[in-house]
Scaffold this motif. Structure first.
Motif, PDB file in Angstrom:
ATOM      1  N   VAL A   1       0.845  -1.189   0.000  1.00 30.36           N
ATOM      2  CA  VAL A   1       0.000   0.000   0.000  1.00 30.36           C
ATOM      3  C   VAL A   1       0.882   1.241   0.000  1.00 30.36           C
ATOM      4  CG1 VAL A   1      -1.739   1.326   1.257  1.00 30.36           C
ATOM      5  CG2 VAL A   1      -1.862  -1.177   1.232  1.00 30.36           C
ATOM      6  N   LEU A   2       0.639   2.129  -0.954  1.00 28.02           N
ATOM      7  CA  LEU A   2       1.345   3.415  -1.015  1.00 28.02           C
ATOM      8  C   LEU A   2       0.372   4.496  -0.581  1.00 28.02           C
ATOM      9  CD1 LEU A   2       3.832   5.096  -1.896  1.00 28.02           C
ATOM     10  CD2 LEU A   2       2.802   5.216  -4.177  1.00 28.02           C
ATOM     11  N   GLU A   3       0.686   5.167   0.507  1.00 24.37           N
ATOM     12  CA  GLU A   3      -0.194   6.206   1.025  1.00 24.37           C
ATOM     13  C   GLU A   3       0.359   7.576   0.659  1.00 24.37           C
ATOM     14  OE1 GLU A   3      -0.943   7.795   5.418  1.00 24.37           O
ATOM     15  OE2 GLU A   3      -1.948   5.872   5.063  1.00 24.37           O
ATOM     16  N   ILE A   4      -0.467   8.385  -0.003  1.00 22.21           N
ATOM     17  CA  ILE A   4      -0.066   9.718  -0.429  1.00 22.21           C
ATOM     18  C   ILE A   4      -0.679  10.742   0.516  1.00 22.21           C
ATOM     19  CG2 ILE A   4      -0.011  11.369  -2.338  1.00 22.21           C
ATOM     20  CD1 ILE A   4       1.388   8.682  -2.902  1.00 22.21           C
ATOM     21  N   ASN A   5       0.158  11.535   1.137  1.00 19.97           N
ATOM     22  CA  ASN A   5      -0.299  12.539   2.085  1.00 19.97           C
ATOM     23  C   ASN A   5      -0.424  13.878   1.358  1.00 19.97           C
ATOM     24  OD1 ASN A   5      -0.349  14.628   4.105  1.00 19.97           O
ATOM     25  ND2 ASN A   5       0.353  13.120   5.591  1.00 19.97           N
ATOM     26  N   PHE A   6      -1.663  14.310   1.095  1.00 21.96           N
ATOM     27  CA  PHE A   6      -1.887  15.550   0.359  1.00 21.96           C
ATOM     28  C   PHE A   6      -1.362  16.767   1.120  1.00 21.96           C
ATOM     29  CE2 PHE A   6      -5.683  13.547  -2.013  1.00 21.96           C
ATOM     30  CZ  PHE A   6      -4.843  13.142  -3.037  1.00 21.96           C
ATOM     31  N   ASN A   7      -1.432  16.721   2.451  1.00 18.45           N
ATOM     32  CA  ASN A   7      -0.909  17.840   3.235  1.00 18.45           C
ATOM     33  C   ASN A   7       0.589  18.013   3.012  1.00 18.45           C
ATOM     34  OD1 ASN A   7      -3.409  18.487   4.358  1.00 18.45           O
ATOM     35  ND2 ASN A   7      -3.137  17.072   6.084  1.00 18.45           N
ATOM     36  N   SER A   8       1.291  16.881   2.891  1.00 19.76           N
ATOM     37  CA  SER A   8       2.733  16.954   2.627  1.00 19.76           C
ATOM     38  C   SER A   8       2.997  17.498   1.234  1.00 19.76           C
ATOM     39  CB  SER A   8       3.361  15.564   2.774  1.00 19.76           C
ATOM     40  OG  SER A   8       3.260  15.104   4.100  1.00 19.76           O
ATOM     41  N   LEU A   9       2.161  17.088   0.284  1.00 23.78           N
ATOM     42  CA  LEU A   9       2.303  17.580  -1.089  1.00 23.78           C
ATOM     43  C   LEU A   9       2.139  19.101  -1.130  1.00 23.78           C
ATOM     44  CD1 LEU A   9       2.456  17.066  -4.195  1.00 23.78           C
ATOM     45  CD2 LEU A   9      -0.016  16.821  -4.141  1.00 23.78           C
ATOM     46  N   VAL A  10       1.104  19.594  -0.475  1.00 25.87           N
ATOM     47  CA  VAL A  10       0.854  21.039  -0.452  1.00 25.87           C
ATOM     48  C   VAL A  10       1.981  21.769   0.282  1.00 25.87           C
ATOM     49  CG1 VAL A  10      -0.710  22.837   0.381  1.00 25.87           C
ATOM     50  CG2 VAL A  10      -1.639  20.736  -0.611  1.00 25.87           C
ATOM     51  N   HIS A  11       2.474  21.166   1.377  1.00 28.20           N
ATOM     52  CA  HIS A  11       3.605  21.749   2.105  1.00 28.20           C
ATOM     53  C   HIS A  11       4.816  21.894   1.177  1.00 28.20           C
ATOM     54  CE1 HIS A  11       6.675  22.377   5.209  1.00 28.20           C
ATOM     55  NE2 HIS A  11       7.365  21.448   4.573  1.00 28.20           N
ATOM     56  N   ASN A  12       5.110  20.845   0.409  1.00 26.52           N
ATOM     57  CA  ASN A  12       6.261  20.890  -0.498  1.00 26.52           C
ATOM     58  C   ASN A  12       6.074  21.949  -1.579  1.00 26.52           C
ATOM     59  OD1 ASN A  12       7.379  18.821   0.958  1.00 26.52           O
ATOM     60  ND2 ASN A  12       6.771  17.206  -0.478  1.00 26.52           N
ATOM     61  N   LEU A  13       4.855  22.034  -2.123  1.00 31.47           N
ATOM     62  CA  LEU A  13       4.559  23.042  -3.145  1.00 31.47           C
ATOM     63  C   LEU A  13       4.811  24.444  -2.594  1.00 31.47           C
ATOM     64  CD1 LEU A  13       3.333  23.826  -5.929  1.00 31.47           C
ATOM     65  CD2 LEU A  13       1.093  23.766  -4.821  1.00 31.47           C
ATOM     66  N   ASN A  14       4.307  24.706  -1.410  1.00 38.54           N
ATOM     67  CA  ASN A  14       4.471  26.033  -0.821  1.00 38.54           C
ATOM     68  C   ASN A  14       5.915  26.303  -0.410  1.00 38.54           C
ATOM     69  OD1 ASN A  14       1.769  26.756  -1.115  1.00 38.54           O
ATOM     70  ND2 ASN A  14       1.188  25.778   0.821  1.00 38.54           N
ATOM     71  N   TYR A  15       6.641  25.240  -0.032  1.00 40.15           N
ATOM     72  CA  TYR A  15       8.052  25.410   0.307  1.00 40.15           C
ATOM     73  C   TYR A  15       8.831  25.923  -0.904  1.00 40.15           C
ATOM     74  CZ  TYR A  15      12.913  24.288   1.344  1.00 40.15           C
ATOM     75  OH  TYR A  15      14.272  24.376   1.512  1.00 40.15           O
ATOM     76  N   TYR A  16       8.617  25.297  -2.051  1.00 42.54           N
ATOM     77  CA  TYR A  16       9.337  25.739  -3.253  1.00 42.54           C
ATOM     78  C   TYR A  16       8.880  27.121  -3.696  1.00 42.54           C
ATOM     79  CZ  TYR A  16      11.694  21.301  -3.671  1.00 42.54           C
ATOM     80  OH  TYR A  16      12.504  20.227  -3.424  1.00 42.54           O
ATOM     81  N   ARG A  17       7.593  27.414  -3.509  1.00 43.87           N
ATOM     82  CA  ARG A  17       7.108  28.774  -3.820  1.00 43.87           C
ATOM     83  C   ARG A  17       7.865  29.815  -2.987  1.00 43.87           C
ATOM     84  NH1 ARG A  17       0.822  27.483  -4.104  1.00 43.87           N
ATOM     85  NH2 ARG A  17       0.530  27.550  -6.363  1.00 43.87           N
ATOM     86  N   SER A  18       8.143  29.480  -1.720  1.00 42.65           N
ATOM     87  CA  SER A  18       8.805  30.433  -0.830  1.00 42.65           C
ATOM     88  C   SER A  18      10.232  30.730  -1.278  1.00 42.65           C
ATOM     89  CB  SER A  18       8.808  29.900   0.607  1.00 42.65           C
ATOM     90  OG  SER A  18       9.727  28.813   0.757  1.00 42.65           O
ATOM     91  N   LYS A  19      10.803  29.850  -2.103  1.00 45.29           N
ATOM     92  CA  LYS A  19      12.176  30.025  -2.558  1.00 45.29           C
ATOM     93  C   LYS A  19      12.267  30.799  -3.874  1.00 45.29           C
ATOM     94  CE  LYS A  19      13.940  27.579   0.808  1.00 45.29           C
ATOM     95  NZ  LYS A  19      14.799  28.228   1.839  1.00 45.29           N
ATOM     96  N   LEU A  20      11.127  31.086  -4.480  1.00 47.84           N
ATOM     97  CA  LEU A  20      11.108  31.703  -5.803  1.00 47.84           C
ATOM     98  C   LEU A  20      10.842  33.198  -5.729  1.00 47.84           C
ATOM     99  CD1 LEU A  20       8.984  29.013  -7.672  1.00 47.84           C
ATOM    100  CD2 LEU A  20      11.460  29.307  -7.771  1.00 47.84           C
ATOM    101  N   ILE A  21      11.333  33.914  -6.726  1.00 45.68           N
ATOM    102  CA  ILE A  21      10.999  35.328  -6.858  1.00 45.68           C
ATOM    103  C   ILE A  21       9.501  35.433  -7.089  1.00 45.68           C
ATOM    104  CG2 ILE A  21      11.324  37.388  -8.282  1.00 45.68           C
ATOM    105  CD1 ILE A  21      14.110  36.293  -8.972  1.00 45.68           C
ATOM    106  N   PRO A  22       8.794  36.329  -6.392  1.00 45.76           N
ATOM    107  CA  PRO A  22       7.342  36.476  -6.590  1.00 45.76           C
ATOM    108  C   PRO A  22       7.007  36.668  -8.064  1.00 45.76           C
ATOM    109  CG  PRO A  22       8.046  37.754  -4.697  1.00 45.76           C
ATOM    110  CD  PRO A  22       9.300  37.237  -5.341  1.00 45.76           C
ATOM    111  N   GLY A  23       5.980  35.961  -8.510  1.00 45.85           N
ATOM    112  CA  GLY A  23       5.585  36.043  -9.911  1.00 45.85           C
ATOM    113  C   GLY A  23       6.150  34.920 -10.761  1.00 45.85           C
TER     114      GLY A  23
END
Length: 262
Positions: free
Chosen positions: A49-71
């Motif tokens: 069984v592979l369990e996908i944690n959507f909260n972790s996915l969203v956390h990772n998405l927002n983490y990379y957003r925080s590293k990028l120039i706005p826009g």
């Protein structure tokens, strides 16, 4: 050959070591109860069984957003069913949390996402000629990596934008009049993504091709560049950092040539 008079006799004699790396045929009337043999032979079967944690996915998405120039926009790869994590499920979460783009390997993956209700822009990394018309109908944007693909896809766009009861103009189209006054038939220029070869030598336009490429697209009445990109062959290994920097430098130079035409 070994013979047993009954199923029960076989089961009492079976010790688990009779078979290995073999294909087994169970054949007989239902009265013999061969399903009992099947169950014994499958004793080593197990479930993963592979369990996908959507909260972790969203956390990772927002983490990379925080590293990028706005826009700065984010394109998420969801090819191969999101690498086995669930194509629609992952794409749907990314869409809900405002990812800017998705990318798939083949057109059929993108079509399935469209049918499931995904409306984000989707790039197709391996557009195949038989799928061009269907790609255009579903607003899937191709990676263009050779003059042959450029020519064939441009022809497909012209074909689908011509009045035809069988090939409707893609959704979201609007009237577009060119500077010379020519009407595109009610359709916008179609977005494409240009792959540049900066040293990996798998796919993409080389440095010598870039000027001709830019001129051809600039003269096209039906295509527009949405992005230009390349593939760094060894960016994950420190030993290749010097080559990676050379690739980035070359990418900048090639991109500027393209941008100068638009």
């Amino acid at each position: 050959k070994t013979f047993f008079k009954t199923t029960a006799e076989f089961l009492s004699a079976y010790n688990g070591n009779l078979f290995g790396s073999e294909t087994i045929l169970l054949k007989g009337a239902r009265t013999f109860g061969f399903e009992r043999i099947s169950l014994v032979l499958q004793q080593k079967a197990h479930e993963t069984v592979l369990e996908i944690n959507f909260n972790s996915l969203v956390h990772n998405l927002n983490y990379y957003r925080s590293k990028l120039i706005p826009g700065t926009k984010i394109m998420a790869m969801v090819k191969a069913f999101s690498y086995g994590s669930g194509g629609f499920e992952i794409a749907n979460v990314l869409q809900y949390h405002h990812a800017d783009y998705l990318a798939v390997a083949y057109a059929d993956e993108g079509i399935e996402l469209r049918k499931a209700g995904i409306t984000l822009p989707i790039m197709v990394m391996n557009p195949e000629e038989p799928s061009y018309d269907t790609m255009i109908l579903h607003n899937l944007e191709p990676e263009i990596f050779s003059f042959r693909v450029l020519k064939l896809f441009e022809e497909a766009v012209k074909r689908t934008q011509s009045p035809s009861p069988a090939l409707p103009v893609r959704e979201g189209a609007s009237v577009k009049v060119l500077p010379n006054g020519e009407d595109l038939g009610g359709a916008l220029p179609y977005p494409i993504h240009i792959k540049l070869d900066t040293g990996m030598h798998r796919l993409g336009f080389e440095e010598k091709d870039v000027n001709e490429l830019a001129v051809r697209i600039a003269n096209s009445k039906v295509l527009q560049i949405r992005s230009v990109f390349s593939h760094l062959s060894g960016s994950d290994e420190v030993v290749h950092d010097e080559f990676t920097r050379l690739q980035i430098k070359k990418f900048g130079e090639m991109s500027e040539v393209i941008k100068s035409h638009f």
